[in-house]
Design an enzyme around this catalytic site. Sequence first.
Site, mmCIF file in Angstrom:
data_model
loop_
_atom_site.group_PDB
_atom_site.id
_atom_site.type_symbol
_atom_site.label_atom_id
_atom_site.label_comp_id
_atom_site.label_asym_id
_atom_site.label_seq_id
_atom_site.Cartn_x
_atom_site.Cartn_y
_atom_site.Cartn_z
ATOM 1 N N ASP A 99 5.270 0.464 12.317
ATOM 2 C CA ASP A 99 3.877 -0.226 11.545
ATOM 3 C C ASP A 99 3.778 -1.532 12.025
ATOM 4 O OD1 ASP A 99 3.106 2.284 10.322
ATOM 5 O OD2 ASP A 99 3.354 1.747 8.300
ATOM 6 N N ARG B 110 -8.435 -0.229 4.962
ATOM 7 C CA ARG B 110 -7.690 0.805 4.488
ATOM 8 C C ARG B 110 -6.461 0.051 3.980
ATOM 9 N NH1 ARG B 110 -5.642 4.771 7.715
ATOM 10 N NH2 ARG B 110 -4.488 5.252 6.257
ATOM 11 N N CYS C 186 -4.704 13.071 14.029
ATOM 12 C CA CYS C 186 -4.481 11.589 13.627
ATOM 13 C C CYS C 186 -4.419 10.632 15.025
ATOM 14 C CB CYS C 186 -3.490 11.266 12.757
ATOM 15 S SG CYS C 186 -2.908 9.551 12.453
ATOM 16 N N ARG D 167 0.862 14.688 13.277
ATOM 17 C CA ARG D 167 1.593 14.012 12.053
ATOM 18 C C ARG D 167 1.854 15.479 11.182
ATOM 19 N NH1 ARG D 167 -0.526 8.560 9.899
ATOM 20 N NH2 ARG D 167 1.452 8.641 8.544
ATOM 21 N N LYS E 246 0.970 -1.295 -0.106
ATOM 22 C CA LYS E 246 -0.094 0.019 -0.061
ATOM 23 C C LYS E 246 0.610 1.287 0.040
ATOM 24 C CE LYS E 246 -1.477 1.666 3.937
ATOM 25 N NZ LYS E 246 -1.165 2.956 4.203
ATOM 26 N N ASN E 247 1.772 1.204 0.820
ATOM 27 C CA ASN E 247 2.678 2.356 0.946
ATOM 28 C C ASN E 247 3.435 2.776 -0.263
ATOM 29 O OD1 ASN E 247 1.336 2.920 3.223
ATOM 30 N ND2 ASN E 247 3.187 2.445 4.682
HETATM 31 C C1 UD1 Z 1 4.647 6.702 6.392
HETATM 32 C C2 UD1 Z 1 3.943 5.748 6.290
HETATM 33 C C3 UD1 Z 1 3.414 4.927 7.578
HETATM 34 C C4 UD1 Z 1 4.559 4.700 8.537
HETATM 35 C C5 UD1 Z 1 5.162 6.031 8.737
HETATM 36 C C6 UD1 Z 1 6.815 5.699 9.632
HETATM 37 C C7 UD1 Z 1 2.756 5.946 4.085
HETATM 38 C C8 UD1 Z 1 1.802 6.352 3.115
HETATM 39 N N1 UD1 Z 1 2.734 6.088 5.311
HETATM 40 O O1 UD1 Z 1 3.937 7.775 6.895
HETATM 41 O O2 UD1 Z 1 2.502 4.074 7.188
HETATM 42 O O3 UD1 Z 1 4.022 4.706 9.895
HETATM 43 O O4 UD1 Z 1 5.890 6.386 7.172
HETATM 44 O O5 UD1 Z 1 7.398 4.645 8.952
HETATM 45 O O6 UD1 Z 1 3.994 5.682 3.380
HETATM 46 N N2 UD1 Z 1 7.408 14.458 10.515
HETATM 47 C C9 UD1 Z 1 7.446 15.751 10.987
HETATM 48 N N3 UD1 Z 1 7.289 16.628 9.968
HETATM 49 C C10 UD1 Z 1 7.032 16.603 8.608
HETATM 50 C C11 UD1 Z 1 6.749 14.916 8.224
HETATM 51 C C12 UD1 Z 1 6.950 14.045 9.116
HETATM 52 O O7 UD1 Z 1 7.861 16.155 12.000
HETATM 53 O O8 UD1 Z 1 6.762 17.190 7.652
HETATM 54 C C13 UD1 Z 1 7.660 13.375 11.832
HETATM 55 C C14 UD1 Z 1 6.371 12.580 11.918
HETATM 56 O O9 UD1 Z 1 5.535 13.197 12.947
HETATM 57 C C15 UD1 Z 1 6.883 11.514 12.526
HETATM 58 C C16 UD1 Z 1 8.256 11.206 11.662
HETATM 59 O O10 UD1 Z 1 8.347 12.377 11.293
HETATM 60 O O11 UD1 Z 1 7.323 11.407 13.925
HETATM 61 C C17 UD1 Z 1 8.130 10.152 10.748
HETATM 62 O O12 UD1 Z 1 6.749 10.396 9.941
HETATM 63 P P1 UD1 Z 1 6.838 10.121 8.244
HETATM 64 O O13 UD1 Z 1 8.096 9.259 7.978
HETATM 65 O O14 UD1 Z 1 6.643 11.537 7.614
HETATM 66 O O15 UD1 Z 1 5.502 9.309 8.181
HETATM 67 P P2 UD1 Z 1 4.522 9.458 6.842
HETATM 68 O O16 UD1 Z 1 5.335 9.530 5.549
HETATM 69 O O17 UD1 Z 1 3.565 10.177 7.234
#
Ligand code: UD1
Length: 424
Positions: free
Chosen positions: A304, A396, A116, A121, A22-23
């Site tokens: 995850d 999902r 969330c 997030r 999915k990701n």
């Molecule tokens: C993706 C995955 C999700 C997984 C996560 C971590 C998808 C669609 N989803 O989510 O299943 O749990 O990676 O492996 O691929 N952060 C910030 N600022 C930002 C972006 C992120 O501070 O702009 C922080 C987040 O709050 C979190 C960390 O970075 O603490 C990692 O998050 P991130 O890798 O961005 O997760 P997603 O990409 O949303």
Amino acid sequence: MDHIVITGGNRLQGEVPISGAKNSALPILASTILGGGECVITNLPRVVDVLTMGKLLGMLGATVVHEGNRAVIKADAIHSTEAPYDLVKTMRASVLVLGPLLARWGEAKVSLPGGCAIGSRPVNLHLAGLAKLGADISIEHGYITATAKRLKGARIYCDTPTVTGTENLMMAASLAEGTTVIENAAKEPEINDLSEFLCRRGARIAGAGTDILTIEGVQELQGGDHDVIPDRIEAGTHLVAGAITRGDVTITNCRPAHLEALLMKLREAGADIQAGHDRVRIRVTGRLKGTDIRTLPFPGFPTDMQAQMVAVMALAEGTSVVTETVFESRFMHVEELRRMGADIRVEGNRLIVTGRPTLTGAPVMASDLRASAGLILAGLAAEGTTEVQRVYHLDRGYERIEEKLRAVGAVIERRKARTSPTMR
Ligand code: UD1
């Protein structure tokens, strides 16, 4: 609302084929609007998030023909650059259209995702990176608005490795003028998969899978074909189903190299694991041992898989400390597991799990996608019946989970919601 009913205590045995990730599917689908020409994507998992992304691309004006595990997408023209709140609130990954829209069409309006269940997030790193590439960005009325005539290559440092953030920036930089370097980039296999697809369509990206990505912008991307990689989290979940029921399960069509951290932890806990080229067999005969876990970005232990492993540790011998370092409050499954008899203490971002010999079935409520999986796994091993409510979270991200579990001996079924006699 549907719910899932499980009668626990059955040892799982047999083969489980793993679906596409999915990701990986979500950024790959979002990236199709970066260029004209036909994109044919196969091994798409049939899950709600993938349907939602197809719907979003259709709303933007792309032609999307989605049948089973295959989608054919053409985005020669689009008629909207907006991802509306109603859609984004059902799937945060909608933000993945931000980079492609901005890079190819010069503007994007994407709803801010909002709260969330697994903690705050933010998307600040996506926005800071795009601003470095020259975008004008503002947030008004709950929407991110970004504009740029043509993005310009830049050096970007991510304070935290972010998966979708890296993907958004990689897509945007592919069409920027000049070279972009992304430092402290995420290294998840899904980043590699997206990079391969983009390169096949004419992008120039080096370093995917390391923490420094170098992207030389090109004028345009063409169409292309892509077969999505297997889902490492679905794979892990079915392995854990084998472990928690003391079964003998082989997952097929997977990439064992993407599962290393999980396999090490399961071995440490006492599981017998044999990994082949595209399959992994897990056998558990006695009670597993408690094991400490710390979630980390790839190649560390995936957040995850945290909820699923907490279910295992709740039944293991001894005490385990589970530390969540990626998301701040990803412990919503804990209260529900306690209702099944688990002994778990929360201390900040750590769980102290004292294994019990048995759990007992109970009605429980799913709060997010992976928490739902953790509750189902606990239900498979618990005495009696567990009823997991709010399974739309599960839909999902897991393709035919009940069917796959039933095929290896689980007693599990989906029931339609009962209508309350007082409601019309
Ligand atoms: C993706 C995955 C999700 C997984 C996560 C971590 C998808 C669609 N989803 O989510 O299943 O749990 O990676 O492996 O691929 N952060 C910030 N600022 C930002 C972006 C992120 O501070 O702009 C922080 C987040 O709050 C979190 C960390 O970075 O603490 C990692 O998050 P991130 O890798 O961005 O997760 P997603 O990409 O949303």
